[in-house]
Design a protein around this motif. Sequence first.
Motif, PDB file in Angstrom:
ATOM      1  N   UNK A  37      34.789  39.587  46.518  1.00 57.87           N
ATOM      2  CA  UNK A  37      33.620  40.015  47.294  1.00 57.87           C
ATOM      3  C   UNK A  37      33.536  39.231  48.596  1.00 57.87           C
ATOM      4  N   UNK A  38      32.838  39.812  49.564  1.00 59.60           N
ATOM      5  CA  UNK A  38      32.662  39.129  50.841  1.00 59.60           C
ATOM      6  C   UNK A  38      31.835  37.858  50.664  1.00 59.60           C
ATOM      7  N   UNK A  39      30.812  37.914  49.830  1.00 64.29           N
ATOM      8  CA  UNK A  39      29.963  36.737  49.608  1.00 64.29           C
ATOM      9  C   UNK A  39      30.783  35.567  49.064  1.00 64.29           C
ATOM     10  N   UNK A  40      31.656  35.837  48.098  1.00 66.21           N
ATOM     11  CA  UNK A  40      32.494  34.784  47.526  1.00 66.21           C
ATOM     12  C   UNK A  40      33.485  34.266  48.572  1.00 66.21           C
ATOM     13  N   UNK A  41      34.041  35.163  49.372  1.00 70.41           N
ATOM     14  CA  UNK A  41      34.982  34.756  50.414  1.00 70.41           C
ATOM     15  C   UNK A  41      34.299  33.864  51.450  1.00 70.41           C
ATOM     16  N   UNK A  42      33.076  34.199  51.819  1.00 67.30           N
ATOM     17  CA  UNK A  42      32.335  33.388  52.792  1.00 67.30           C
ATOM     18  C   UNK A  42      32.023  32.019  52.190  1.00 67.30           C
ATOM     19  N   UNK A  43      31.625  31.996  50.938  1.00 68.84           N
ATOM     20  CA  UNK A  43      31.332  30.723  50.259  1.00 68.84           C
ATOM     21  C   UNK A  43      32.572  29.813  50.256  1.00 68.84           C
ATOM     22  N   UNK A  44      33.717  30.368  49.879  1.00 72.21           N
ATOM     23  CA  UNK A  44      34.958  29.594  49.856  1.00 72.21           C
ATOM     24  C   UNK A  44      35.377  29.177  51.262  1.00 72.21           C
ATOM     25  N   UNK A  45      35.264  30.112  52.206  1.00 71.78           N
ATOM     26  CA  UNK A  45      35.633  29.820  53.593  1.00 71.78           C
ATOM     27  C   UNK A  45      34.760  28.749  54.215  1.00 71.78           C
ATOM     28  N   UNK A  46      33.466  28.782  53.919  1.00 79.61           N
ATOM     29  CA  UNK A  46      32.539  27.775  54.456  1.00 79.61           C
ATOM     30  C   UNK A  46      32.908  26.381  53.941  1.00 79.61           C
ATOM     31  N   UNK A  47      33.221  26.289  52.660  1.00 77.08           N
ATOM     32  CA  UNK A  47      33.632  25.000  52.098  1.00 77.08           C
ATOM     33  C   UNK A  47      34.901  24.486  52.743  1.00 77.08           C
ATOM     34  N   UNK A  48      35.845  25.377  52.987  1.00 73.31           N
ATOM     35  CA  UNK A  48      37.104  25.002  53.633  1.00 73.31           C
ATOM     36  C   UNK A  48      36.865  24.560  55.077  1.00 73.31           C
ATOM     37  N   UNK A  49      36.033  25.301  55.804  1.00 77.81           N
ATOM     38  CA  UNK A  49      35.729  24.961  57.196  1.00 77.81           C
ATOM     39  C   UNK A  49      35.023  23.610  57.299  1.00 77.81           C
ATOM     40  N   UNK A  50      34.132  23.327  56.363  1.00 79.33           N
ATOM     41  CA  UNK A  50      33.445  22.032  56.362  1.00 79.33           C
ATOM     42  C   UNK A  50      34.427  20.905  56.050  1.00 79.33           C
ATOM     43  N   UNK A  51      35.308  21.131  55.087  1.00 75.39           N
ATOM     44  CA  UNK A  51      36.282  20.110  54.706  1.00 75.39           C
ATOM     45  C   UNK A  51      37.248  19.790  55.842  1.00 75.39           C
ATOM     46  N   UNK A  52      37.665  20.807  56.573  1.00 70.81           N
ATOM     47  CA  UNK A  52      38.625  20.621  57.662  1.00 70.81           C
ATOM     48  C   UNK A  52      37.950  20.468  59.024  1.00 70.81           C
ATOM     49  N   UNK A  53      36.611  20.507  59.036  1.00 74.83           N
ATOM     50  CA  UNK A  53      35.830  20.362  60.271  1.00 74.83           C
ATOM     51  C   UNK A  53      36.330  21.314  61.353  1.00 74.83           C
ATOM     52  N   UNK A  54      36.268  22.595  61.028  1.00 74.05           N
ATOM     53  CA  UNK A  54      36.726  23.609  61.972  1.00 74.05           C
ATOM     54  C   UNK A  54      35.744  24.773  62.011  1.00 74.05           C
ATOM     55  N   UNK A  55      36.118  25.848  62.653  1.00 73.82           N
ATOM     56  CA  UNK A  55      35.237  26.992  62.842  1.00 73.82           C
ATOM     57  C   UNK A  55      35.478  28.035  61.758  1.00 73.82           C
ATOM     58  N   UNK A  56      34.394  28.614  61.253  1.00 80.21           N
ATOM     59  CA  UNK A  56      34.459  29.716  60.293  1.00 80.21           C
ATOM     60  C   UNK A  56      34.172  31.009  61.037  1.00 80.21           C
ATOM     61  N   UNK A  57      35.092  31.955  60.955  1.00 79.00           N
ATOM     62  CA  UNK A  57      34.932  33.256  61.598  1.00 79.00           C
ATOM     63  C   UNK A  57      34.946  34.313  60.494  1.00 79.00           C
ATOM     64  N   UNK A  58      33.896  35.114  60.419  1.00 82.96           N
ATOM     65  CA  UNK A  58      33.791  36.160  59.405  1.00 82.96           C
ATOM     66  C   UNK A  58      33.893  37.511  60.103  1.00 82.96           C
ATOM     67  N   UNK A  59      34.834  38.335  59.631  1.00 83.07           N
ATOM     68  CA  UNK A  59      35.014  39.679  60.176  1.00 83.07           C
ATOM     69  C   UNK A  59      34.550  40.695  59.142  1.00 83.07           C
ATOM     70  N   UNK A  60      33.992  41.793  59.617  1.00 81.09           N
ATOM     71  CA  UNK A  60      33.573  42.867  58.731  1.00 81.09           C
ATOM     72  C   UNK A  60      34.747  43.739  58.337  1.00 81.09           C
ATOM     73  N   UNK A  61      34.495  44.765  57.537  1.00 81.16           N
ATOM     74  CA  UNK A  61      35.559  45.678  57.120  1.00 81.16           C
ATOM     75  C   UNK A  61      36.174  46.421  58.300  1.00 81.16           C
ATOM     76  N   UNK A  62      35.414  46.547  59.396  1.00 80.55           N
ATOM     77  CA  UNK A  62      35.932  47.230  60.587  1.00 80.55           C
ATOM     78  C   UNK A  62      36.784  46.312  61.458  1.00 80.55           C
ATOM     79  N   UNK A  63      36.917  45.038  61.087  1.00 86.03           N
ATOM     80  CA  UNK A  63      37.753  44.099  61.827  1.00 86.03           C
ATOM     81  C   UNK A  63      37.030  43.356  62.942  1.00 86.03           C
ATOM     82  N   UNK A  64      35.795  43.736  63.220  1.00 85.10           N
ATOM     83  CA  UNK A  64      35.038  43.070  64.290  1.00 85.10           C
ATOM     84  C   UNK A  64      34.367  41.809  63.755  1.00 85.10           C
ATOM     85  N   UNK A  65      34.247  40.813  64.624  1.00 85.22           N
ATOM     86  CA  UNK A  65      33.628  39.552  64.233  1.00 85.22           C
ATOM     87  C   UNK A  65      32.163  39.767  63.906  1.00 85.22           C
ATOM     88  N   UNK A  66      31.769  39.354  62.718  1.00 82.23           N
ATOM     89  CA  UNK A  66      30.396  39.463  62.238  1.00 82.23           C
ATOM     90  C   UNK A  66      29.604  38.204  62.531  1.00 82.23           C
TER      91      UNK A  66
END
Length: 82
Positions: A37-66
Amino acid sequence: MAAPHHSNVIVFWNRYGRSISRWMITLNKELWRQAPTQAKAIELGRGLAKAYRCELIVKGKNGKIRSKDSYCSESPRKDTEH
């Protein structure tokens, strides 16, 4: 745990055919993990971005940045979403 300078975590939708599709999480363009799910992917991605101190970019199903969130300690861009 330090990622190279200018790292990004990207969450995006990927379709493998007619019946298989997943949310993908990448770090510096390399596949890190998949999520059902997108919610689970965002949760995992946020943890990774915080750990690596970088930017989290979330794209929708249409490929555009959300959304974008920066977890960089030296980010010149102010996070206006949170």
